[in-house]
Design a protein around this motif. Structure first.
Motif, PDB file in Angstrom:
ATOM      1  N   CYS A  56     -55.510   2.462  31.660  1.00 13.04           N
ATOM      2  CA  CYS A  56     -54.139   2.272  31.207  1.00 13.04           C
ATOM      3  C   CYS A  56     -53.870   0.824  30.821  1.00 13.04           C
ATOM      4  N   CYS A  59     -55.729   0.341  27.458  1.00 10.01           N
ATOM      5  CA  CYS A  59     -55.281   1.171  26.333  1.00 10.01           C
ATOM      6  C   CYS A  59     -53.767   1.226  26.165  1.00 10.01           C
ATOM      7  N   CYS A  61     -51.790   3.332  27.455  1.00  5.83           N
ATOM      8  CA  CYS A  61     -51.310   4.713  27.433  1.00  5.83           C
ATOM      9  C   CYS A  61     -52.121   5.541  28.427  1.00  5.83           C
ATOM     10  N   PRO A  63     -52.719   9.898  29.032  1.00  5.79           N
ATOM     11  CA  PRO A  63     -52.372  11.246  28.560  1.00  5.79           C
ATOM     12  C   PRO A  63     -51.450  11.964  29.551  1.00  5.79           C
ATOM     13  N   GLU A  72     -54.084  12.649  23.041  1.00  5.86           N
ATOM     14  CA  GLU A  72     -52.843  11.872  22.945  1.00  5.86           C
ATOM     15  C   GLU A  72     -53.119  10.369  22.972  1.00  5.86           C
ATOM     16  N   CYS A  73     -54.260   9.991  23.522  1.00  8.18           N
ATOM     17  CA  CYS A  73     -54.594   8.570  23.664  1.00  8.18           C
ATOM     18  C   CYS A  73     -56.088   8.375  23.362  1.00  8.18           C
ATOM     19  N   TYR A  76     -58.111   5.850  25.515  1.00  5.89           N
ATOM     20  CA  TYR A  76     -58.337   6.391  26.859  1.00  5.89           C
ATOM     21  C   TYR A  76     -59.466   7.415  26.813  1.00  5.89           C
TER      22      TYR A  76
END
Length: 89
Positions: A56, A59, A61, A63, A72-73, A76
């Motif tokens: 996190c 990145c 983000c 998910p 979604e990321c 990640y």
């Protein structure tokens, strides 16, 4: 003249440093809360929280949900450990 410039630089640096630390702490608490959700059903929660936090922070983000949704990321999703396996839970 050099003393004045240095004093001005020092004053500006001192004034801006609290804003920087507040932003850094906000990011950390955001990662903590998202990783707590992501790892809520993990068998080894301490390890899950550790790696999720690392991912996190890098990145920015995490998910949604407790498993999957890694599309979604992409950052990640694509992080790998030294063995070439997915690093992020």
């Amino acid at each position: 003249m050099k003393k004045f410039a240095f004093a001005t630089f020092l004053l500006v640096a001192l004034l801006l440093s609290p804003a920087f630390f507040d932003a850094a702490m906000a990011g950390s608490s955001l990662c903590d809360s998202k990783c707590a959700v992501r790892c809520s059903k993990a068998g080894r929660m301490d390890r899950c929280l550790q790696y999720c936090g690392i991912c996190c922070e890098k990145c920015q983000c995490v998910p949604s949900g407790t498993y999957g949704h890694k599309d979604e990321c992409p950052c990640y999703r694509d992080m790998k450990n030294s063995k070439g396996e997915p690093k992020c839970p």
